[in-house]
Motif scaffolding. Structure first.
Motif, short mmCIF file in Angstrom:
data_model
loop_
_atom_site.label_atom_id
_atom_site.label_comp_id
_atom_site.label_asym_id
_atom_site.label_seq_id
_atom_site.Cartn_x
_atom_site.Cartn_y
_atom_site.Cartn_z
N SER A 1 0.91 -1.59 -0.12
CA SER A 1 -0.26 -0.12 0.43
C SER A 1 0.51 1.75 -0.04
CB SER A 1 -0.74 -0.19 1.52
OG SER A 1 -2.35 -0.79 0.99
N ARG B 1 1.93 1.79 -3.84
CA ARG B 1 0.97 2.81 -4.43
C ARG B 1 0.10 4.12 -4.62
NH1 ARG B 1 -2.56 -0.58 -8.02
NH2 ARG B 1 -4.40 0.79 -8.04
N ASP C 1 2.26 0.29 -9.77
CA ASP C 1 1.86 -0.39 -9.78
C ASP C 1 2.52 -1.54 -10.33
OD1 ASP C 1 -0.50 -2.50 -10.23
OD2 ASP C 1 -1.82 -0.76 -11.98
N ALA D 1 -3.68 4.84 -0.19
CA ALA D 1 -4.57 2.57 -0.50
C ALA D 1 -4.08 1.83 0.20
CB ALA D 1 -3.28 2.39 -1.88
N HIS E 1 -4.41 -2.41 0.69
CA HIS E 1 -4.43 -3.54 -0.34
C HIS E 1 -5.57 -4.71 0.16
CE1 HIS E 1 -2.45 -7.63 -0.87
NE2 HIS E 1 -2.23 -7.35 -1.63
N TYR F 1 -7.90 -1.38 -3.50
CA TYR F 1 -7.41 -1.43 -4.83
C TYR F 1 -6.06 -2.93 -4.96
CZ TYR F 1 -2.62 -1.82 -2.43
OH TYR F 1 -1.10 -1.77 -2.13
#
Lengths: 288, 441
Positions: free
Chosen positions: B222, B225, B230, B321, B323, B393
């Motif tokens: 994260s 991210r 990515d 973000a 995960h 995500y």
């Protein structure tokens, strides 16, 4: 007249040969095929021959060589430490044990614990916030070393392995030491030999075959180490404690590189075979 | 010797006696995720199911060790094992196990219970392969008492600013944890590090999970991210050597080298992190949501239970973000009792079963209407749903059959960098080359 005829001999050997062919020969052939194939979990039953690319991949892999170096160092160091401490204990404790044989039981206890359990136990014992060792080190000295960081993980593993398996070497040495006839020692003592000279010139030469065998058994066990290392460090820190067995396991299961893993195991098998063959020849030459 | 009629009849009775119970006990065997809250919740849920199920549909549970779980499952399924009818499956291993599983129709109500986005965590190639039982993401756990004290003390704020300037090159000031950026978190972690600030009331500013383990990579992910990282771009090129990953990897190493995380962090995973935070000697920890129950329990974590705050992971330039990683149960292709297994899976996807599972300690991600019914008993589930929908995500390529090997590869290479075994450039180059190889398969 022979006790057993040739035909009877064949008959007696058949089950053993059949067993070996089935349980060792078949997996060996499958392994050889996989090692020269492109194969995944989905294509286990239909591997495609791909030449020696798996062997090339293994031999060009820096991690194969670093794990081989780890296993070699680990095997030699642990076998040496276990044999030296075991030998010292066998000679030092022999008078006590001959009078109190019951003390053998607690000395043998570490052998009863599964290596994976030993790994888990030390994971707890050495944990900075849950383990007794760091707790007392903080209490007494205000700090505790990182037992499993990059600088100490190897040493910690060597100590853990040595603590568990020294009793094995000790047991063999104590038996060999006890088997030496007392009159030999008495005679040398009458001739004026000091206790150190008796150990050096009488006991050690007579125990030599046991010393050699114990060293090799422990070396082989240390070289192929897996369970306690995997449970304790999981091949860390940063892959620095990856043994050859762990390398093969990771290639097989984690990467799904079945051909590469099997090729590595074949390379390991060939290397072990050559080493053992040379040792065997060396031992044969000495006998002659 | 000839068998008499009587002894023949006796033998037949004996055989029948041993065979009949086998038919009578044609149960559904479920292979669950061992240990932790998932096992406790599944046991309690199955107990209730078994009270209403017919003999042929009763569920028996099977657990083996977490260590190497997915490897053992892979070997079993590839060998066509029928030792279990229903097996555990995870979002990131769905592609790996789908060839050995059968899709299952959970009915229209499942979407009302879990919501479409959560159901998708158990879908592969557009087909539903399982019931989503637990959703895992990460919380930033922090010590409210320490952070509040820092915010009240001007001298402490000054020290904080000096530390931030020295280590991060930025003049930062303490903030409310819910508005932390990764730099704010790092500065807080450094401030609460005894080695950096001898006046710190705790030994460590954070606990980093840096063991060579794929799950630790999920926790780490994260950070890059939120800097826009990515696995791949839209053209399918591997982009793991981006600045985002460099920033994340360097920040972890900076904190570890400064002594902000325990010295043995390179052997730390979930359990060690919990133990470290619960000891009261760490100010923050980025940890799985499953730890919330333990870390806020006065029985299990008396030193920190009442002063533990929970927020979503800090923000980067691209926002926050988190995960997400779903666990679920699906149907083994070689199941012996498929009919019974499907009945159980459909029941598990009902609202009653999901609420029972939640009340028993599981972590299902439930739709807002459903989660409201357990909000009092399980406030963390409300956060779970909120964080999943706002910040959840999945990396591009992370549902492919090679997803788990990619995490394994990253774990090996990244921990190699953190431990000083290799340079950042080498670690990223090896990771990129390995990922290109894995993701093109």
């Amino acid at each position: 007249m022979a006790l057993v005829t040739r035909a009877e001999g064949r008959m007696y050997l058949t089950p053993l040969v059949g067993f070996l062919l089935l349980f060792l020969g078949f997996p060996a052939i499958v392994n050889l095929i996989y090692s020269i194939s492109a194969v995944t979990f989905e294509t286990l039953r239909s591997p495609v021959l791909s030449g020696f690319s798996n062997y090339v991949a293994v031999l060009n892999d820096r991690e194969f060589w670093s794990s081989a170096w780890f296993s070699l160092r680990f095997g030699i160091l642990t076998a040496s430490a276990e044999c030296l401490i075991g030998l010292f204990l066998a000679i030092f404790l022999a008078p006590l044990l001959s009078k109190r044989p019951v003390l053998m039981a607690p000395l043998m206890l570490p052998l009863m614990v599964a290596p994976a359990m030993v790994g888990l136990m030390y994971r707890l014992v050495l944990h900075e916030f849950a383990g007794p060792v760091p707790y007392y080190l903080f209490e007494w000295f205000g700090d505790s070393p990182a037992f499993l960081d990059i600088n100490n993980a190897f040493r910690t593993l060597v100590v853990v392995e040595t603590l568990q398996w020294t009793p094995f070497a000790f047991l063999l040495f104590y038996m060999a030491y006890s088997a030496i006839p007392l009159d030999v020692r008495e005679a040398s003592s009458l001739d004026g030999a000091s206790p150190f000279e008796i150990v050096r010139w009488i006991d050690l030469p007579l125990m030599k075959p046991t010393l050699v065998i114990a060293f090799f058994i422990r070396f082989i066990d240390g070289f192929r180490v897996f369970d306690n290392v995997y449970a304790l460090t999981g091949s860390g820190a940063g892959g620095s404690t990856t043994s050859l067995s762990i390398y093969i396991y990771q290639a097989f299961f984690k990467e799904g590189a079945i051909g590469k893993a099997v090729a590595a195991s074949v390379v390991l098998f060939m290397a072990s075979f050559i080493v053992l063959h040379c040792l065997n020849r060396l031992a044969g030459r000495r006998k002659r | 010797m000839k068998l008499s009629r009587t002894s023949f009849a006796l033998m037949a009775t004996l055989l029948a006696g041993t065979a009949l119970p086998t038919f009578a006990n044609a149960t559904v065997t479920v292979l669950g995720w061992p240990g932790g809250s998932e096992e406790t919740a599944l046991r309690a849920t199955v107990e209730t199911y078994n009270k209403q199920a017919s003999d042929a549909d009763k569920v028996e549970l099977l657990f083996f060790n977490r260590e190497g779980f997915y490897d053992k499952l892979q070997a079993d399924m590839a060998a066509g094992s029928n030792a279990f009818d229903v097996n555990l499956v995870a979002t990131y291993s769905l592609g790996r196990y789908a060839p050995y599983m059968e899709p299952v129709d959970l009915g229209a109500d499942a979407a009302k219970v879990f919501g479409e986005s959560v159901l998708k965590t158990m879908q592969f190639d557009g087909k539903q392969y399982g019931v989503p039982t637990d959703l895992s993401l990460h919380f930033m756990y922090y010590r409210k008492d320490l952070v509040d004290a820092l915010n009240r003390d001007d001298a402490a704020k000054k020290t904080y600013g000096e530390i931030a300037q020295k280590y991060l090159g930025k003049p930062l000031q303490p903030k409310d944890p819910d508005s932390w950026t990764w730099d704010d978190w790092a500065a807080t972690a450094l401030y609460f590090t005894k080695q950096v600030n001898p006046d710190s009331p705790v030994r460590y500013g954070t606990v980093l999970q840096m063991k060579n383990l794929l799950f630790n990579m999920m926790v780490f992910q994260s950070l890059p991210r939120s800097y826009g990282g990515d696995w791949m771009d839209k053209d399918g090129n591997v982009t793991v050597d981006s600045d985002a990953y460099k920033t994340g990897l360097e920040l972890y190493k900076k904190l570890y080298d400064a002594g902000s995380s325990p010295k043995d962090s390179l052997s730390y995973e979930y359990a060690e992190t919990n133990a470290a935070f619960a000891s009261g000697q760490a100010a923050t920890a980025l940890q799985w949501n499953a730890a919330a129950a333990d870390l806020t329990s006065t029985e299990k974590s008396p030193a920190v239970a009442e002063v533990t705050g929970i927020v979503a992971p800090p923000a980067g330039p691209d926002g926050r973000a988190d995960h997400i990683h779903g666990l679920g149960l699906g149907l083994n292709k070689n199941a012996k009792n498929k009919e019974g297994a499907v009945k159980f899976l459909k029941w598990l996807a009902t609202e009653d079963a999901a609420l029972l599972y939640a009340r028993s300690g599981g972590s299902p991600a439930l739709s807002p209407d459903v989660v409201a019914k357990v909000a009092k008993e399980r406030p963390d589930l409300v956060k779970l749903g909120e964080f999943a929908s706002k910040y959840g995500y999945v990396m591009t390529g992370a549902t492919s059959a090679s997803a788990l090997p990619v995490y394994e590869l990253q774990a090996k290479e990244f921990t190699g960098y953190w431990s000083g075994q290799q340079s950042l450039e080498d670690a990223l180059a090896h990771t990129k080359a390995g990922m290109q190889d894995l993701l093109k398969k």
